[in-house]
Design a protein around this motif. Structure first.
Motif, PDB file in Angstrom:
ATOM      1  N   ILE A   1       5.150   8.253  -0.076  1.00  0.00           N
ATOM      2  CA  ILE A   1       5.081   9.097   1.117  1.00  0.00           C
ATOM      3  C   ILE A   1       3.731   9.784   1.121  1.00  0.00           C
ATOM      4  O   ILE A   1       3.358  10.442   0.140  1.00  0.00           O
ATOM      5  CB  ILE A   1       6.198  10.150   1.148  1.00  0.00           C
ATOM      6  N   ALA A   2       2.994   9.633   2.228  1.00  0.00           N
ATOM      7  CA  ALA A   2       1.708  10.297   2.382  1.00  0.00           C
ATOM      8  C   ALA A   2       1.679  10.994   3.738  1.00  0.00           C
ATOM      9  O   ALA A   2       2.029  10.392   4.758  1.00  0.00           O
ATOM     10  CB  ALA A   2       0.560   9.291   2.287  1.00  0.00           C
TER      11      ALA A   2
ATOM     12  N   GLY B   1      15.140  12.041   4.980  1.00  0.00           N
ATOM     13  CA  GLY B   1      16.050  10.912   4.865  1.00  0.00           C
ATOM     14  C   GLY B   1      16.550  10.669   3.462  1.00  0.00           C
ATOM     15  O   GLY B   1      15.956  11.123   2.465  1.00  0.00           O
ATOM     16  N   ASN B   2      17.652   9.943   3.373  1.00  0.00           N
ATOM     17  CA  ASN B   2      18.284   9.604   2.107  1.00  0.00           C
ATOM     18  C   ASN B   2      17.887   8.229   1.589  1.00  0.00           C
ATOM     19  O   ASN B   2      18.427   7.786   0.570  1.00  0.00           O
ATOM     20  CB  ASN B   2      19.808   9.655   2.255  1.00  0.00           C
ATOM     21  N   GLY B   3      16.980   7.558   2.256  1.00  0.00           N
ATOM     22  CA  GLY B   3      16.624   6.204   1.884  1.00  0.00           C
ATOM     23  C   GLY B   3      15.688   6.129   0.694  1.00  0.00           C
ATOM     24  O   GLY B   3      15.112   7.125   0.244  1.00  0.00           O
ATOM     25  N   SER B   4      15.518   4.904   0.194  1.00  0.00           N
ATOM     26  CA  SER B   4      14.629   4.650  -0.933  1.00  0.00           C
ATOM     27  C   SER B   4      13.286   4.115  -0.438  1.00  0.00           C
ATOM     28  O   SER B   4      13.199   3.529   0.639  1.00  0.00           O
ATOM     29  CB  SER B   4      15.257   3.637  -1.888  1.00  0.00           C
ATOM     30  N   ILE B   5      12.260   4.322  -1.243  1.00  0.00           N
ATOM     31  CA  ILE B   5      10.929   3.793  -0.948  1.00  0.00           C
ATOM     32  C   ILE B   5      10.321   3.277  -2.243  1.00  0.00           C
ATOM     33  O   ILE B   5      10.294   3.986  -3.256  1.00  0.00           O
ATOM     34  CB  ILE B   5      10.000   4.863  -0.340  1.00  0.00           C
ATOM     35  N   ASP B   6       9.823   2.036  -2.205  1.00  0.00           N
ATOM     36  CA  ASP B   6       9.071   1.460  -3.315  1.00  0.00           C
ATOM     37  C   ASP B   6       7.736   0.974  -2.772  1.00  0.00           C
ATOM     38  O   ASP B   6       7.689   0.111  -1.893  1.00  0.00           O
ATOM     39  CB  ASP B   6       9.831   0.292  -3.938  1.00  0.00           C
TER      40      ASP B   6
ATOM     41  N   ALA C   1      19.046  11.079  -1.606  1.00  0.00           N
ATOM     42  CA  ALA C   1      19.647  10.358  -2.722  1.00  0.00           C
ATOM     43  C   ALA C   1      18.858   9.127  -3.136  1.00  0.00           C
ATOM     44  O   ALA C   1      19.002   8.643  -4.268  1.00  0.00           O
ATOM     45  CB  ALA C   1      21.073   9.949  -2.360  1.00  0.00           C
ATOM     46  N   GLY C   2      18.008   8.610  -2.262  1.00  0.00           N
ATOM     47  CA  GLY C   2      17.239   7.416  -2.574  1.00  0.00           C
ATOM     48  C   GLY C   2      16.081   7.695  -3.510  1.00  0.00           C
ATOM     49  O   GLY C   2      15.488   8.780  -3.491  1.00  0.00           O
ATOM     50  N   THR C   3      15.743   6.715  -4.329  1.00  0.00           N
ATOM     51  CA  THR C   3      14.612   6.864  -5.237  1.00  0.00           C
ATOM     52  C   THR C   3      13.295   6.687  -4.477  1.00  0.00           C
ATOM     53  O   THR C   3      13.196   5.884  -3.554  1.00  0.00           O
ATOM     54  CB  THR C   3      14.683   5.839  -6.379  1.00  0.00           C
ATOM     55  N   ILE C   4      12.276   7.426  -4.906  1.00  0.00           N
ATOM     56  CA  ILE C   4      10.947   7.385  -4.296  1.00  0.00           C
ATOM     57  C   ILE C   4       9.976   6.995  -5.404  1.00  0.00           C
ATOM     58  O   ILE C   4       9.714   7.786  -6.317  1.00  0.00           O
ATOM     59  CB  ILE C   4      10.560   8.748  -3.692  1.00  0.00           C
ATOM     60  N   THR C   5       9.442   5.765  -5.326  1.00  0.00           N
ATOM     61  CA  THR C   5       8.709   5.213  -6.455  1.00  0.00           C
ATOM     62  C   THR C   5       7.356   4.665  -6.022  1.00  0.00           C
ATOM     63  O   THR C   5       7.268   3.865  -5.082  1.00  0.00           O
ATOM     64  CB  THR C   5       9.505   4.077  -7.124  1.00  0.00           C
TER      65      THR C   5
ATOM     66  N   VAL D   1       0.849  -1.191   0.000  1.00  0.00           N
ATOM     67  CA  VAL D   1       0.000   0.000   0.000  1.00  0.00           C
ATOM     68  C   VAL D   1       0.888   1.246   0.000  1.00  0.00           C
ATOM     69  O   VAL D   1       1.216   1.772  -1.053  1.00  0.00           O
ATOM     70  CB  VAL D   1      -0.978  -0.008   1.195  1.00  0.00           C
ATOM     71  N   ARG D   2       1.294   1.724   1.168  1.00  0.00           N
ATOM     72  CA  ARG D   2       2.065   2.965   1.261  1.00  0.00           C
ATOM     73  C   ARG D   2       3.394   2.731   1.968  1.00  0.00           C
ATOM     74  O   ARG D   2       3.476   1.917   2.886  1.00  0.00           O
ATOM     75  CB  ARG D   2       1.264   4.046   1.990  1.00  0.00           C
ATOM     76  N   GLY D   3       4.385   3.495   1.533  1.00  0.00           N
ATOM     77  CA  GLY D   3       5.689   3.375   2.175  1.00  0.00           C
ATOM     78  C   GLY D   3       5.703   4.007   3.541  1.00  0.00           C
ATOM     79  O   GLY D   3       5.950   3.353   4.560  1.00  0.00           O
TER      80      GLY D   3
END
Length: 376
Positions: free
Chosen positions: A109-110, A98-103, A125-129, A78-80
């Motif tokens: 992010i909500a 933060g610099n982390g990624s979220i898939d 620096a992390g990708t947010i997808t 559902v949501r990161g």
């Protein structure tokens, strides 16, 4: 909560279970994922944080993600990150960094703040997808300010970033700062690369702090910045870095009411698809469009419009580079109000359209029109 290794929610993948669920009535919720920490993609939500009481002022939900929530091969269902202050009497802030990624399949992010506090989101620096049709980053406040800054990591979803202030009397600004690539893939009419909207009196602004691309396809605009409040102002300023903008509909759409609307582009190109390169309008307020060295193109290259019959706001377009109307005017500057209509040049460039190169019009009996390209 401090996550330093792997966390797996909903390990049997039956549709229930989050990586972390944190609820409180008052106080402060703090969650951190370290660089070595991960939340597995089997989780429904990565982190679900809810504060329900009438909290005081200050940062009340603080989430730092320096690790990974989900992965490209296994996104959370559902949501990161989902952070909510639900009480209208609350004064607390939401802060997600933060610099982390979220898939995630849904919103990566909500953030929802129903109180008077602010919401701050800063990716790194992390990708947010977001793998579905929703926005990758989504924030809505009931009146407090929203400030979203993207880092070098790409932000990608059905829509890119949505920031909205729903409080009609809220004075909080809505601000989006571009720091890298932002991509909307859904193609729906509101699935924009960036969508910044306010019902309140605060400024709606989009600016560039680092080079990148902002894009949308289908019915989406590259950038949408809208104030529906008569006192609200709108600013899109891309002069800080070379940002390339493209939309399936408009490249940039900026709309205000009685307040000013300003659009400034820089070295990056701005391209509209079935709509305009730049479409800026107000109902009474001044409208100013200043193009940089980057080319601007669309069905009409630039439209700048004051639709307020009694509005005194001037309509001003300043040319700094090439502007092309692929199936209409190069520049169309029009006003129904008493303010002046002006088209001037600050730099060399070619303005052309399949219809008019420049169409400058006032429909008000006291309005004046000036086209002066001698400054180039």
């Amino acid at each position: 909560l401090d996550i330093k290794s792997k966390v797996q929610g909903d390990s049997d993948n039956n549709g229930t279970g989050n990586g972390a669920t944190i609820t409180a009535t008052t106080g402060t919720i703090t969650a951190k994922i370290s660089a070595a920490g991960t939340i597995d993609g089997t989780s429904e939500n990565g982190i679900l944080a809810t504060l329900s009481g009438a909290t005081g002022a200050g940062d009340k939900i603080v989430i730092v993600n320096d690790g990974a929530i989900g992965s490209g091969a296994d996104a959370v269902d559902v949501r990161g990150i989902d952070a909510t202050i639900s009480n209208a009497a609350a004064a607390g802030n939401i802060k997600i960094t933060g610099n982390g990624s979220i898939d995630a399949v849904g919103r990566s992010i909500a953030a929802t703040n129903n109180g008077s506090g602010t919401t701050t989101i800063a990716t790194g620096a992390g990708t947010i997808t977001s793998g579905g049709g929703d926005f990758a980053v989504f924030a809505v406040n009931a009146g407090g300010a929203i400030d979203i800054t993207t880092g070098t990591g790409a932000v990608k979803g059905g829509g890119g970033i949505s920031a909205s202030n729903s409080g009609a009397n809220g004075a909080g600004a809505v601000s989006v700062h571009i720091g890298g690539d932002i991509t909307a893939t859904a193609g729906a009419p509101t699935a924009d690369g960036i969508r910044a909207v306010s019902s309140g009196t605060g400024l709606v602004s989009v600016d560039a702090k680092a080079a990148g691309t902002v894009s949308a396809v289908g019915g989406g605009n590259g950038i949408t910045a809208v104030s529906t409040n008569v006192a609200g102002t709108v600013s899109v300023d891309l002069t800080g870095a070379a940002v390339v903008v493209s939309g399936g509909d408009d490249g940039i759409l900026a709309v205000g009411q009685g307040g000013t609307v300003k659009v400034k582009t820089g070295a990056g190109t701005v391209t509209g698809g079935t709509g305009q390169g730049i479409d800026a309008s107000a109902t009474g307020g001044a409208v100013t469009v200043t193009t940089g060295t980057g080319a601007v193109s669309g069905v009409d290259g630039v439209t700048a419009t004051n639709t307020g019959v009694n509005g005194a706001g001037a309509v001003t377009v300043t040319v700094g580079g090439n502007i092309t109307g692929t199936a209409g005017d190069g520049i169309r500057a029009t006003s129904s109000g008493t303010g002046a209509v002006q088209v001037t040049a600050a730099g060399a460039g070619l303005v052309k359209g399949t219809d008019d190169g420049i169409d400058a019009t006032s429909t008000n009996a006291t309005g004046t029109v000036t086209v002066d390209l001698s400054g180039a």
